[in-house]
Write a protein that holds these residues in place. Structure first.
Motif, PDB file in Angstrom:
ATOM      1  N   PRO A  65      55.979  27.474  57.515  1.00 30.04           N
ATOM      2  CA  PRO A  65      56.933  26.364  57.444  1.00 30.04           C
ATOM      3  C   PRO A  65      56.300  24.971  57.396  1.00 30.04           C
ATOM      4  CG  PRO A  65      57.226  27.664  59.482  1.00 30.04           C
ATOM      5  CD  PRO A  65      56.195  28.350  58.671  1.00 30.04           C
ATOM      6  N   GLY A  66      55.103  24.803  57.948  1.00 31.60           N
ATOM      7  CA  GLY A  66      54.504  23.466  57.948  1.00 31.60           C
ATOM      8  C   GLY A  66      53.675  23.161  56.703  1.00 31.60           C
ATOM      9  N   LYS A  67      53.656  24.079  55.743  1.00 35.36           N
ATOM     10  CA  LYS A  67      52.798  23.879  54.566  1.00 35.36           C
ATOM     11  C   LYS A  67      53.636  23.765  53.290  1.00 35.36           C
ATOM     12  CE  LYS A  67      49.123  26.397  56.893  1.00 35.36           C
ATOM     13  NZ  LYS A  67      48.285  27.595  56.981  1.00 35.36           N
ATOM     14  N   ARG A  68      53.042  23.121  52.297  1.00 34.14           N
ATOM     15  CA  ARG A  68      53.784  22.904  51.050  1.00 34.14           C
ATOM     16  C   ARG A  68      53.174  23.731  49.923  1.00 34.14           C
ATOM     17  NH1 ARG A  68      55.509  17.040  48.810  1.00 34.14           N
ATOM     18  NH2 ARG A  68      56.878  17.837  47.195  1.00 34.14           N
ATOM     19  N   PHE A  69      54.037  24.443  49.185  1.00 36.34           N
ATOM     20  CA  PHE A  69      53.573  25.280  48.088  1.00 36.34           C
ATOM     21  C   PHE A  69      54.226  24.811  46.794  1.00 36.34           C
ATOM     22  CE2 PHE A  69      53.299  27.640  52.004  1.00 36.34           C
ATOM     23  CZ  PHE A  69      51.984  28.071  51.967  1.00 36.34           C
ATOM     24  N   VAL A  70      53.389  24.491  45.806  1.00 30.95           N
ATOM     25  CA  VAL A  70      53.880  23.934  44.556  1.00 30.95           C
ATOM     26  C   VAL A  70      53.544  24.915  43.429  1.00 30.95           C
ATOM     27  CG1 VAL A  70      53.655  21.955  43.004  1.00 30.95           C
ATOM     28  CG2 VAL A  70      53.239  21.664  45.448  1.00 30.95           C
ATOM     29  N   PRO A  71      54.513  25.225  42.550  1.00 26.97           N
ATOM     30  CA  PRO A  71      54.151  26.132  41.449  1.00 26.97           C
ATOM     31  C   PRO A  71      53.193  25.446  40.482  1.00 26.97           C
ATOM     32  CG  PRO A  71      56.399  25.308  41.171  1.00 26.97           C
ATOM     33  CD  PRO A  71      55.906  24.783  42.500  1.00 26.97           C
ATOM     34  N   ALA A  72      52.187  26.182  40.024  1.00 24.14           N
ATOM     35  CA  ALA A  72      51.270  25.619  39.022  1.00 24.14           C
ATOM     36  C   ALA A  72      52.062  25.284  37.760  1.00 24.14           C
ATOM     37  CB  ALA A  72      50.164  26.623  38.712  1.00 24.14           C
ATOM     38  N   ASP A  73      53.052  26.114  37.469  1.00 22.53           N
ATOM     39  CA  ASP A  73      53.949  25.844  36.350  1.00 22.53           C
ATOM     40  C   ASP A  73      55.296  26.495  36.679  1.00 22.53           C
ATOM     41  OD1 ASP A  73      55.374  25.631  34.043  1.00 22.53           O
ATOM     42  OD2 ASP A  73      53.682  26.124  32.721  1.00 22.53           O
ATOM     43  N   PRO A  74      56.356  25.675  36.853  1.00 23.77           N
ATOM     44  CA  PRO A  74      57.656  26.256  37.229  1.00 23.77           C
ATOM     45  C   PRO A  74      58.201  27.224  36.176  1.00 23.77           C
ATOM     46  CG  PRO A  74      57.816  23.871  36.874  1.00 23.77           C
ATOM     47  CD  PRO A  74      56.369  24.209  36.756  1.00 23.77           C
ATOM     48  N   LYS A  75      57.581  27.230  34.987  1.00 20.29           N
ATOM     49  CA  LYS A  75      58.062  28.141  33.929  1.00 20.29           C
ATOM     50  C   LYS A  75      57.514  29.564  34.108  1.00 20.29           C
ATOM     51  CE  LYS A  75      56.904  25.659  30.189  1.00 20.29           C
ATOM     52  NZ  LYS A  75      56.289  24.453  30.784  1.00 20.29           N
ATOM     53  N   MET A  76      56.656  29.770  35.094  1.00 19.41           N
ATOM     54  CA  MET A  76      56.104  31.122  35.295  1.00 19.41           C
ATOM     55  C   MET A  76      57.115  31.990  36.055  1.00 19.41           C
ATOM     56  SD  MET A  76      52.143  30.183  36.122  1.00 19.41           S
ATOM     57  CE  MET A  76      51.485  31.832  36.282  1.00 19.41           C
ATOM     58  N   VAL A  77      58.166  32.362  35.344  1.00 22.06           N
ATOM     59  CA  VAL A  77      59.240  33.170  35.935  1.00 22.06           C
ATOM     60  C   VAL A  77      59.369  34.454  35.116  1.00 22.06           C
ATOM     61  CG1 VAL A  77      61.696  33.250  36.520  1.00 22.06           C
ATOM     62  CG2 VAL A  77      60.459  31.072  36.658  1.00 22.06           C
ATOM     63  N   CYS A  78      59.041  35.572  35.712  1.00 20.99           N
ATOM     64  CA  CYS A  78      59.081  36.851  34.992  1.00 20.99           C
ATOM     65  C   CYS A  78      60.531  37.342  34.948  1.00 20.99           C
ATOM     66  CB  CYS A  78      58.194  37.871  35.707  1.00 20.99           C
ATOM     67  SG  CYS A  78      58.307  39.517  34.996  1.00 20.99           S
ATOM     68  N   THR A  79      61.103  37.380  33.751  1.00 15.04           N
ATOM     69  CA  THR A  79      62.524  37.724  33.646  1.00 15.04           C
ATOM     70  C   THR A  79      62.797  39.162  34.111  1.00 15.04           C
ATOM     71  OG1 THR A  79      62.073  38.045  31.311  1.00 15.04           O
ATOM     72  CG2 THR A  79      63.283  36.092  31.875  1.00 15.04           C
ATOM     73  N   ASP A  80      61.852  40.053  33.881  1.00 16.77           N
ATOM     74  CA  ASP A  80      62.069  41.441  34.331  1.00 16.77           C
ATOM     75  C   ASP A  80      62.118  41.531  35.849  1.00 16.77           C
ATOM     76  OD1 ASP A  80      61.831  43.746  32.076  1.00 16.77           O
ATOM     77  OD2 ASP A  80      60.875  41.891  31.439  1.00 16.77           O
ATOM     78  N   MET A  81      61.289  40.739  36.506  1.00 13.15           N
ATOM     79  CA  MET A  81      61.258  40.748  37.971  1.00 13.15           C
ATOM     80  C   MET A  81      62.552  40.185  38.562  1.00 13.15           C
ATOM     81  SD  MET A  81      58.785  41.887  39.809  1.00 13.15           S
ATOM     82  CE  MET A  81      57.148  42.569  39.608  1.00 13.15           C
ATOM     83  N   LYS A  82      63.277  39.398  37.765  1.00 16.33           N
ATOM     84  CA  LYS A  82      64.495  38.772  38.293  1.00 16.33           C
ATOM     85  C   LYS A  82      65.762  39.536  37.891  1.00 16.33           C
ATOM     86  CE  LYS A  82      61.780  35.415  39.616  1.00 16.33           C
ATOM     87  NZ  LYS A  82      60.851  35.773  40.658  1.00 16.33           N
ATOM     88  N   LYS A  83      65.604  40.697  37.270  1.00 15.92           N
ATOM     89  CA  LYS A  83      66.789  41.444  36.847  1.00 15.92           C
ATOM     90  C   LYS A  83      67.532  42.082  38.023  1.00 15.92           C
ATOM     91  CE  LYS A  83      65.484  42.764  32.140  1.00 15.92           C
ATOM     92  NZ  LYS A  83      64.959  43.836  31.283  1.00 15.92           N
ATOM     93  N   THR A  84      66.801  42.328  39.118  1.00 16.91           N
ATOM     94  CA  THR A  84      67.388  43.068  40.241  1.00 16.91           C
ATOM     95  C   THR A  84      68.042  42.125  41.229  1.00 16.91           C
ATOM     96  OG1 THR A  84      65.557  44.598  39.960  1.00 16.91           O
ATOM     97  CG2 THR A  84      66.869  44.835  41.975  1.00 16.91           C
ATOM     98  N   GLY A  85      69.365  42.218  41.316  1.00 10.51           N
ATOM     99  CA  GLY A  85      70.099  41.416  42.294  1.00 10.51           C
ATOM    100  C   GLY A  85      70.650  42.328  43.387  1.00 10.51           C
ATOM    101  N   LEU A  86      71.336  41.731  44.359  1.00  6.75           N
ATOM    102  CA  LEU A  86      71.863  42.523  45.478  1.00  6.75           C
ATOM    103  C   LEU A  86      72.905  43.540  45.014  1.00  6.75           C
ATOM    104  CD1 LEU A  86      72.165  39.700  48.175  1.00  6.75           C
ATOM    105  CD2 LEU A  86      70.416  41.486  48.025  1.00  6.75           C
ATOM    106  N   HIS A  87      73.733  43.181  44.032  1.00  2.77           N
ATOM    107  CA  HIS A  87      74.744  44.122  43.519  1.00  2.77           C
ATOM    108  C   HIS A  87      74.073  45.380  42.983  1.00  2.77           C
ATOM    109  CE1 HIS A  87      78.400  41.827  43.875  1.00  2.77           C
ATOM    110  NE2 HIS A  87      77.782  40.763  43.408  1.00  2.77           N
ATOM    111  N   GLU A  88      72.994  45.175  42.223  1.00  4.22           N
ATOM    112  CA  GLU A  88      72.292  46.315  41.616  1.00  4.22           C
ATOM    113  C   GLU A  88      71.669  47.207  42.691  1.00  4.22           C
ATOM    114  OE1 GLU A  88      71.977  43.157  40.536  1.00  4.22           O
ATOM    115  OE2 GLU A  88      72.992  43.376  38.588  1.00  4.22           O
ATOM    116  N   VAL A  89      71.164  46.567  43.754  1.00  2.25           N
ATOM    117  CA  VAL A  89      70.547  47.342  44.841  1.00  2.25           C
ATOM    118  C   VAL A  89      71.612  48.201  45.524  1.00  2.25           C
ATOM    119  CG1 VAL A  89      69.325  47.200  47.051  1.00  2.25           C
ATOM    120  CG2 VAL A  89      68.746  45.607  45.205  1.00  2.25           C
TER     121      VAL A  89
END
Ligand code: SF4
Length: 307
Positions: free
Chosen positions: A250-274
């Motif tokens: 919580p006391g540290k800051r994490f910045v994405p090297a590039d906010p566009k690094m979003v794997c669409t396959d990794m984001k396909k699974t939502g709570l409904h699907e689970v």
């Protein structure tokens, strides 16, 4: 989705997990609400090993197809569910078993090391597996006289080649997201956060890795950030990892090297699907026994290498 809906779905999932004698595993790149309801979060191999150690009969694997296959390779008696069957890894799909067999005919003397991000069929054609955390040690474990051929990630192979004295050839695959991170982008973020430590994943290009303070796997980044006294970090991997990093520090800051690094396959699974996967006990991933035994040999040889 509002907070109350998220909470209600998470409660239903926990209830179903109990009813089904199941555990929920989530990769570090999954959506935050999925990671938060999981029994365990981690990288793909870490999760598969944990899966093989539980008494649960059902494993819900929130990740992509090769990860569920790896769990099936290591836990043949458990039911492995992949909530969204179309969640795949474009890099793993860049080489087929037939393409690898062809390569082996061209280089019969080579020892084939395949990244865990491959299909079970490709693993079955490989001598050893490796992860982004142990690729150097796995390559160093190979008999010195033998050339090595690595699949599918050219960037992990080039990184391994640089850090070993081994003759390493490689397949021309890559992760579309990690490979898209550029030197120009890193220069820009470093300018904005001059005091930040830059952590990069070995799936990034060599010129980007050259700019990194540390090259780490996802689990390596999590351990490094927890141990470090530094307060700011530029994270050169898929952005899903910012969630466990921020939550644990919580006391540290994490910045994405590039906010566009979003794997669409990794984001396909939502709570409904689970929840649906638990209700239907499907979709299931099961590696055929003949392939499983050969693929497991490559995974076991990797696990025997001391890191
Ligand atoms: S982030 Fe890259 S390597 Fe990981 S699953 Fe997505 S495409 Fe595959």
């Amino acid at each position: 989705m509002g907070d109350n809906t998220v909470k209600a779905l998470q409660e239903k999932i926990r209830e179903q997990l109990h009813n089904r004698n199941a555990i929920l595993l989530a990769h570090n790149y999954q959506l935050p609400e999925v990671q938060d309801v999981a029994d365990l979060c981690g990288d793909s191999l870490e999760l598969s090993i944990k899966a093989s150690e539980t008494d649960a009969e059902v494993i819900v694997f929130c990740g992509v197809h090769f990860m569920a296959e790896t769990a099936s390779i290591l836990c043949p008696d458990k039911k492995i569910l992949l909530p969204v069957s179309s969640a795949g890894c474009p890099m793993a799909d860049m080489i087929t078993a037939e393409q690898l067999r062809e390569k082996k005919r061209e280089m019969p003397e080579a020892v084939v090391i395949s990244y865990v991000n491959t299909t079970a069929e490709v693993k079955a054609e490989s001598d050893l597996c490796c992860t982004s955390a142990n690729a150097v040690q796995v390559a160093n474990s190979v008999e010195k006289a033998r050339p090595i051929f690595m699949t599918p990630d050219k960037n992990l192979a080039r990184y391994t080649k640089k850090h070993t004295n081994r003759k390493i050839g490689y397949w021309n695959g890559y992760c579309v997201y990690h490979n898209s991170l550029t030197v120009e982008q890193i220069k820009k973020v470093k300018k904005d956060y001059p005091n930040a430590v830059f952590l990069a994943h070995p799936e990034c290009r060599p010129e980007v890795l050259d700019m990194a303070d540390e090259v780490k796997s996802t689990s390596g980044m999590i351990a490094y950030a927890a141990d470090s006294d530094r307060k700011e970090f530029i994270i050169g991997t898929e952005t899903g990892i910012l969630h466990p990093l921020s939550k644990a520090n919580p006391g540290k800051r994490f910045v994405p090297a590039d906010p566009k690094m979003v794997c669409t396959d990794m984001k396909k699974t939502g709570l409904h699907e689970v929840l649906l996967a638990l209700e239907n006990l499907g979709p299931e991933v099961k590696v055929p026994e003949e392939i499983r035994i050969r693929a497991k040999r490559a995974v076991d040889r990797m696990l025997a290498v001391r890191v």
